[in-house]
Write a protein that holds these residues in place. Structure first.
Motif, PDB file in Angstrom:
ATOM      1  N   ARG A  48       9.838  -8.791   6.084  1.00 14.44           N
ATOM      2  CA  ARG A  48      11.034  -8.954   5.238  1.00 14.44           C
ATOM      3  C   ARG A  48      10.930  -8.001   4.052  1.00 14.44           C
ATOM      4  O   ARG A  48       9.942  -8.029   3.301  1.00 14.44           O
ATOM      5  N   VAL A  49      11.918  -7.143   3.905  1.00 16.44           N
ATOM      6  CA  VAL A  49      11.973  -6.198   2.779  1.00 16.44           C
ATOM      7  C   VAL A  49      13.047  -6.697   1.819  1.00 16.44           C
ATOM      8  O   VAL A  49      14.213  -6.888   2.207  1.00 16.44           O
ATOM      9  N   LYS A  50      12.653  -6.906   0.569  1.00 15.09           N
ATOM     10  CA  LYS A  50      13.544  -7.541  -0.410  1.00 15.09           C
ATOM     11  C   LYS A  50      13.669  -6.665  -1.652  1.00 15.09           C
ATOM     12  O   LYS A  50      12.715  -6.511  -2.418  1.00 15.09           O
ATOM     13  N   ASN A  51      14.826  -6.053  -1.816  1.00  9.60           N
ATOM     14  CA  ASN A  51      15.126  -5.238  -3.001  1.00  9.60           C
ATOM     15  C   ASN A  51      13.993  -4.232  -3.288  1.00  9.60           C
ATOM     16  O   ASN A  51      13.460  -4.165  -4.389  1.00  9.60           O
ATOM     17  N   PRO A  69       4.140  -0.653  -2.579  1.00  5.02           N
ATOM     18  CA  PRO A  69       5.141  -1.068  -3.568  1.00  5.02           C
ATOM     19  C   PRO A  69       4.618  -2.221  -4.429  1.00  5.02           C
ATOM     20  O   PRO A  69       3.563  -2.809  -4.153  1.00  5.02           O
ATOM     21  N   GLU A  70       5.379  -2.550  -5.451  1.00  3.09           N
ATOM     22  CA  GLU A  70       4.992  -3.657  -6.324  1.00  3.09           C
ATOM     23  C   GLU A  70       5.184  -4.991  -5.598  1.00  3.09           C
ATOM     24  O   GLU A  70       5.791  -5.063  -4.527  1.00  3.09           O
ATOM     25  N   LYS A  71       4.658  -6.042  -6.208  1.00  3.70           N
ATOM     26  CA  LYS A  71       4.755  -7.379  -5.602  1.00  3.70           C
ATOM     27  C   LYS A  71       6.213  -7.819  -5.479  1.00  3.70           C
ATOM     28  O   LYS A  71       7.075  -7.431  -6.252  1.00  3.70           O
ATOM     29  N   ASP A  99       2.738 -11.695   0.786  1.00  2.00           N
ATOM     30  CA  ASP A  99       3.182 -10.488   0.085  1.00  2.00           C
ATOM     31  C   ASP A  99       2.305  -9.309   0.498  1.00  2.00           C
ATOM     32  O   ASP A  99       1.078  -9.376   0.405  1.00  2.00           O
ATOM     33  N   ALA A 100       2.922  -8.219   0.954  1.00  4.81           N
ATOM     34  CA  ALA A 100       2.164  -7.045   1.416  1.00  4.81           C
ATOM     35  C   ALA A 100       1.325  -6.444   0.293  1.00  4.81           C
ATOM     36  O   ALA A 100       0.301  -5.794   0.551  1.00  4.81           O
ATOM     37  N   ALA A 101       1.737  -6.651  -0.968  1.00  7.93           N
ATOM     38  CA  ALA A 101       0.972  -6.102  -2.097  1.00  7.93           C
ATOM     39  C   ALA A 101      -0.401  -6.747  -2.220  1.00  7.93           C
ATOM     40  O   ALA A 101      -1.299  -6.175  -2.843  1.00  7.93           O
ATOM     41  N   ASP A 102      -0.586  -7.939  -1.630  1.00 12.73           N
ATOM     42  CA  ASP A 102      -1.868  -8.643  -1.688  1.00 12.73           C
ATOM     43  C   ASP A 102      -2.724  -8.412  -0.444  1.00 12.73           C
ATOM     44  O   ASP A 102      -3.850  -8.905  -0.364  1.00 12.73           O
ATOM     45  N   LEU A 103      -2.182  -7.688   0.534  1.00 10.69           N
ATOM     46  CA  LEU A 103      -2.882  -7.511   1.807  1.00 10.69           C
ATOM     47  C   LEU A 103      -3.647  -6.192   1.823  1.00 10.69           C
ATOM     48  O   LEU A 103      -3.186  -5.186   1.269  1.00 10.69           O
ATOM     49  N   ARG A 104      -4.802  -6.197   2.480  1.00  9.41           N
ATOM     50  CA  ARG A 104      -5.571  -4.961   2.663  1.00  9.41           C
ATOM     51  C   ARG A 104      -4.863  -4.060   3.677  1.00  9.41           C
ATOM     52  O   ARG A 104      -4.237  -4.554   4.623  1.00  9.41           O
ATOM     53  N   SER A 105      -4.980  -2.772   3.445  1.00 11.77           N
ATOM     54  CA  SER A 105      -4.349  -1.810   4.363  1.00 11.77           C
ATOM     55  C   SER A 105      -4.864  -1.997   5.782  1.00 11.77           C
ATOM     56  O   SER A 105      -4.109  -1.877   6.755  1.00 11.77           O
ATOM     57  N   GLU A 106      -6.144  -2.308   5.911  1.00 12.42           N
ATOM     58  CA  GLU A 106      -6.742  -2.492   7.235  1.00 12.42           C
ATOM     59  C   GLU A 106      -6.084  -3.655   7.973  1.00 12.42           C
ATOM     60  O   GLU A 106      -5.850  -3.584   9.188  1.00 12.42           O
ATOM     61  N   ASP A 107      -5.770  -4.732   7.246  1.00 13.74           N
ATOM     62  CA  ASP A 107      -5.126  -5.889   7.865  1.00 13.74           C
ATOM     63  C   ASP A 107      -3.692  -5.556   8.288  1.00 13.74           C
ATOM     64  O   ASP A 107      -3.235  -5.959   9.364  1.00 13.74           O
ATOM     65  N   ILE A 108      -2.989  -4.814   7.437  1.00 15.20           N
ATOM     66  CA  ILE A 108      -1.613  -4.436   7.777  1.00 15.20           C
ATOM     67  C   ILE A 108      -1.600  -3.564   9.019  1.00 15.20           C
ATOM     68  O   ILE A 108      -0.821  -3.777   9.951  1.00 15.20           O
ATOM     69  N   ARG A 109      -2.505  -2.602   9.070  1.00 18.99           N
ATOM     70  CA  ARG A 109      -2.504  -1.649  10.188  1.00 18.99           C
ATOM     71  C   ARG A 109      -3.099  -2.222  11.464  1.00 18.99           C
ATOM     72  O   ARG A 109      -3.048  -1.585  12.512  1.00 18.99           O
ATOM     73  N   SER A 110      -3.675  -3.421  11.375  1.00 21.54           N
ATOM     74  CA  SER A 110      -4.086  -4.082  12.611  1.00 21.54           C
ATOM     75  C   SER A 110      -2.868  -4.556  13.396  1.00 21.54           C
ATOM     76  O   SER A 110      -2.929  -4.763  14.605  1.00 21.54           O
ATOM     77  N   SER A 111      -1.738  -4.723  12.693  1.00 21.25           N
ATOM     78  CA  SER A 111      -0.494  -5.144  13.341  1.00 21.25           C
ATOM     79  C   SER A 111       0.521  -4.012  13.452  1.00 21.25           C
ATOM     80  O   SER A 111       1.347  -4.007  14.352  1.00 21.25           O
ATOM     81  N   VAL A 112       0.465  -3.065  12.503  1.00 18.69           N
ATOM     82  CA  VAL A 112       1.454  -1.993  12.433  1.00 18.69           C
ATOM     83  C   VAL A 112       0.796  -0.671  12.782  1.00 18.69           C
ATOM     84  O   VAL A 112      -0.218  -0.303  12.188  1.00 18.69           O
ATOM     85  N   ARG A 113       1.364   0.029  13.746  1.00 17.74           N
ATOM     86  CA  ARG A 113       0.836   1.350  14.117  1.00 17.74           C
ATOM     87  C   ARG A 113       1.958   2.371  13.961  1.00 17.74           C
ATOM     88  O   ARG A 113       3.114   2.090  14.277  1.00 17.74           O
ATOM     89  N   THR A 114       1.574   3.570  13.469  1.00 12.50           N
ATOM     90  CA  THR A 114       2.574   4.597  13.165  1.00 12.50           C
ATOM     91  C   THR A 114       2.248   5.893  13.898  1.00 12.50           C
ATOM     92  O   THR A 114       1.100   6.358  13.868  1.00 12.50           O
ATOM     93  N   VAL A 115       3.251   6.451  14.552  1.00 12.71           N
ATOM     94  CA  VAL A 115       3.155   7.827  15.060  1.00 12.71           C
ATOM     95  C   VAL A 115       3.891   8.682  14.036  1.00 12.71           C
ATOM     96  O   VAL A 115       5.115   8.659  13.958  1.00 12.71           O
ATOM     97  N   ILE A 146       9.024   3.905   5.717  1.00  9.68           N
ATOM     98  CA  ILE A 146       8.086   3.377   6.724  1.00  9.68           C
ATOM     99  C   ILE A 146       6.654   3.338   6.182  1.00  9.68           C
ATOM    100  O   ILE A 146       5.854   2.478   6.576  1.00  9.68           O
ATOM    101  N   ASN A 147       6.327   4.240   5.262  1.00 13.64           N
ATOM    102  CA  ASN A 147       4.989   4.203   4.671  1.00 13.64           C
ATOM    103  C   ASN A 147       4.813   3.022   3.722  1.00 13.64           C
ATOM    104  O   ASN A 147       3.683   2.623   3.429  1.00 13.64           O
ATOM    105  N   CYS A 148       5.912   2.470   3.252  1.00 11.57           N
ATOM    106  CA  CYS A 148       5.844   1.214   2.490  1.00 11.57           C
ATOM    107  C   CYS A 148       5.622   0.026   3.426  1.00 11.57           C
ATOM    108  O   CYS A 148       5.073  -1.000   3.021  1.00 11.57           O
ATOM    109  N   LEU A 149       6.049   0.181   4.692  1.00 13.80           N
ATOM    110  CA  LEU A 149       5.862  -0.897   5.665  1.00 13.80           C
ATOM    111  C   LEU A 149       4.453  -0.898   6.249  1.00 13.80           C
ATOM    112  O   LEU A 149       3.884  -1.964   6.497  1.00 13.80           O
ATOM    113  N   ASN A 150       3.878   0.293   6.475  1.00 16.98           N
ATOM    114  CA  ASN A 150       2.568   0.347   7.135  1.00 16.98           C
ATOM    115  C   ASN A 150       1.382   0.326   6.169  1.00 16.98           C
ATOM    116  O   ASN A 150       0.236   0.459   6.585  1.00 16.98           O
ATOM    117  N   GLY A 151       1.642   0.185   4.877  1.00 15.24           N
ATOM    118  CA  GLY A 151       0.553   0.041   3.908  1.00 15.24           C
ATOM    119  C   GLY A 151       0.014   1.339   3.368  1.00 15.24           C
ATOM    120  O   GLY A 151      -0.904   1.324   2.546  1.00 15.24           O
TER     121      GLY A 151
END
Length: 581
Positions: A342-345, A394-396, A405-421, A385-390
């Motif tokens: 969910r992306v909010k403002n 962005p701010e909280k 909140d993605a701001a509290d998540l480690r990049s490694e955890d985000i990218r375990s679910s999100v992959r980018t070409v 998309i770089n805000c989505l994949n960590g």
């Protein structure tokens, strides 16, 4: 200085038993070295005495000298092995830590530091620390033991002659100390210039095709030559100082021998010294000159090494992007995308930017949906998309994975679910197989290699390579075309299952037939739970559940194909343009 020593000892402490053994063998080395002249002295006196019946004592002394010489070779070898090996282990450990640390930094660090400068720090600066931990420690131990035992032995033979030897040693040491201070100042400038030269060299080599296209060879040569001449000048200054200082150190032993030969020779003539004692004293003078020479090297190594440690500390003491964030438990991480994103403002401004790159963007991606993103060049698509994949943070309160909140998540955890070409395809100088399998080591499951090759429309071309998947792609995939590199990058993303697959303009370098095939494989077979596709091709966007149109960082329109034809002028324009084509 204290912080640098503390940093150094924190690594050396791990190998304290290695160093302890090395110091013990070093003490034995010095003891054997100062013991040999005693038997040389006795042997020379027996020769000078020239009496029959001394043959047995003479042979005994010679055998002892030979035995001590063999023992000296053995203990000296062990002292170097036990001190140099931990220095290499520290070097290996530091390079690993620096790479992990560099991997944890965000985009802001790499915007401020050139790649060549970073590589120079890893190679040159760590070498300085290795020299301190190896050769520097060896020389310190050698100096301490030699300057303790050798002067004592010399003093036993003649206190007055020992004082004569100290005078030239003190003069040479003062001159050398001043020279070393100047040399270290120039060494620091040399290291900074070397970092700049490395950075420019790597930039120009990476952009070799651009230099050729725009025919700017002269500019590239001038830029490299400018730094090269600067490096040459600083290196030459260091060479001038060394050419004055080093001969003093290297010839200190000869100076001492002259003093001993002149004063000691007078003692022999006056009957205060025997020939054997004079010979032994000359041997001690030669032994004494070695630690003084070593002291000059130690000062150089430590001062150069401390410059390197400062550079290393700036990297290791910098906080990584995820250092304050806690890793998610495995069960939560496995279901991170369970409720979608969910992306909010969303608002985002780059660290070196003057105005927001994204403004007031809101949407939701649910599991199973295919979302398109389109817009003009520079409208903020890749930033979004770089805000989505960590990759960008962005701010909280702006990006959520379910309730997290993605701001509290480690990049490694985000990218375990999100992959980018990504749009910028990068291939390693390795085989096609290893490039596709890259990053899959920790994946619990992997897709079939042949199936992935087929879905990425690379099967026919792979079959034409003599070595098939074992084919080397060259540095950054230089052996392949842009389309081939893009499809290998796509195969890499498909090889490991993920929850959300982001495709950043992956159809830009392929022909129409390949595009159709890829669209069918991606949209019909759904390689991930959800898809985000960045593209300006209507043939792709018309198949999405909804598409976001970005204009100057704002969400100008959102909807499916029919809705966008009514809402967005940009969408209608690209449709008309592509229909005409």
């Amino acid at each position: 200085m204290f912080s640098k020593l503390k940093f150094l000892f924190s690594y050396m402490h791990q190998y304290r038993w290695w160093y302890t053994g090395g110091i013990l063998f070093l003490a034995l080395t010095v003891w054997v070295s100062v013991t040999i002249p005693e038997f040389i002295q006795r042997s020379i006196d027996l020769i000078a005495d020239g009496r029959a019946g001394n043959e047995a004592d003479f042979n005994k002394n010679v055998l002892i000298i030979v035995g001590l010489a063999l023992a000296l070779i053995l203990v000296r070898t062990f002292s170097r092995i036990l001190i140099f090996i931990p220095a290499r282990l520290i070097e290996r450990q530091l390079k690993g830590e620096m790479f992990r640390k560099l991997s944890s930094f965000g985009k802001d660090y790499y915007d401020e530091n050139l790649s060549g400068s970073i590589i120079s720090r890893i190679n040159n600066d760590i070498n300085g620390l290795r020299l301190i931990a190896g050769f520097g420690i060896l020389q310190i131990g050698n100096i301490i033991f030699s300057l303790s035992l050798t002067p004592y032995k010399m003093w036993q033979l003649s206190p007055a002659l020992t004082l004569y030897c100290i005078v030239p040693m003190v003069v040479v040491f003062i001159i050398v100390r001043i020279g070393m201070a100047i040399m270290v100042k120039n060494t620091r400038l040399q290291m900074n210039t070397l970092q700049r030269l490395s950075g420019k060299t790597i930039s120009f080599l990476s952009g070799n095709s651009v230099i050729k296209s725009y025919n700017i060879y002269d500019y590239a040569e001038r830029e490299v030559q400018k730094e090269n001449i600067s490096l040459f000048g600083q290196t030459l200054k260091i060479a001038w100082i060394r050419s004055f200082v080093m001969p003093l150190l290297f010839n200190l032993g000869q100076i001492l021998k002259i003093v001993v030969l002149f004063v000691g020779g007078m003692y022999v003539i006056n009957g205060k010294f025997t020939i054997g004692e004079l010979t032994g004293y000359i041997a001690y003078a030669a032994l004494l000159s070695q630690p003084i020479m070593g002291l000059g090297w130690v000062l150089t190594i430590f001062q150069q090494g401390f410059v390197g440690i400062s550079s290393i500390q700036t990297i290791l003491e910098r906080r990584g992007a995820d250092e304050k964030r806690q890793a998610l438990p495995d069960e939560i991480k496995a279901n991170l995308f369970g409720d979608g994103i969910r992306v909010k403002n969303l608002n985002f401004t780059y660290h070196n930017g003057e105005k927001p790159e994204l403004q007031a963007i809101s949407f939701t991606i649910k599991p199973g949906q295919v979302v398109g993103i389109t817009g003009k060049v520079g409208s903020g698509k890749t930033t979004l998309i770089n805000c989505l994949n960590g990759y960008l943070r962005p701010e909280k309160g702006m990006v959520y994975f379910g309730d997290l909140d993605a701001a509290d998540l480690r990049s490694e955890d985000i990218r375990s679910s999100v992959r980018t070409v990504s749009q910028e395809v990068f291939l390693f100088s390795d085989t096609i197989e290893n490039n596709i399998a890259f990053g899959s080591e920790k994946a619990p499951t992997k897709n079939d290699f042949k199936e992935v090759i087929y879905k990425s429309s690379f099967a026919d071309e792979l079959a034409r390579f003599p070595k098939k998947e074992k084919t080397l792609v060259g540095e950054k995939g230089i052996m392949l075309s842009g389309g081939q590199k893009q499809r290998i990058s796509l195969a890499r993303a498909l090889y490991t299952p993920c929850d959300l697959l982001i495709l950043d303009d992956v159809f830009s370098a392929v022909d129409t037939d390949t595009e159709r095939f890829l669209i069918k494989q991606i949209f019909d077979n759904h390689p991930a739970k959800s898809l985000v596709v960045i593209s300006n091709r209507i043939s792709v966007l018309e198949k999405t559940d909804f598409t976001i149109v970005l204009e100057e960082g704002r969400m100008a329109a959102k909807g499916n194909h029919r809705e966008l034809l009514e809402q967005s002028e940009f969408y209608r324009d690209i449709l008309a343009l592509q229909q005409e084509s």
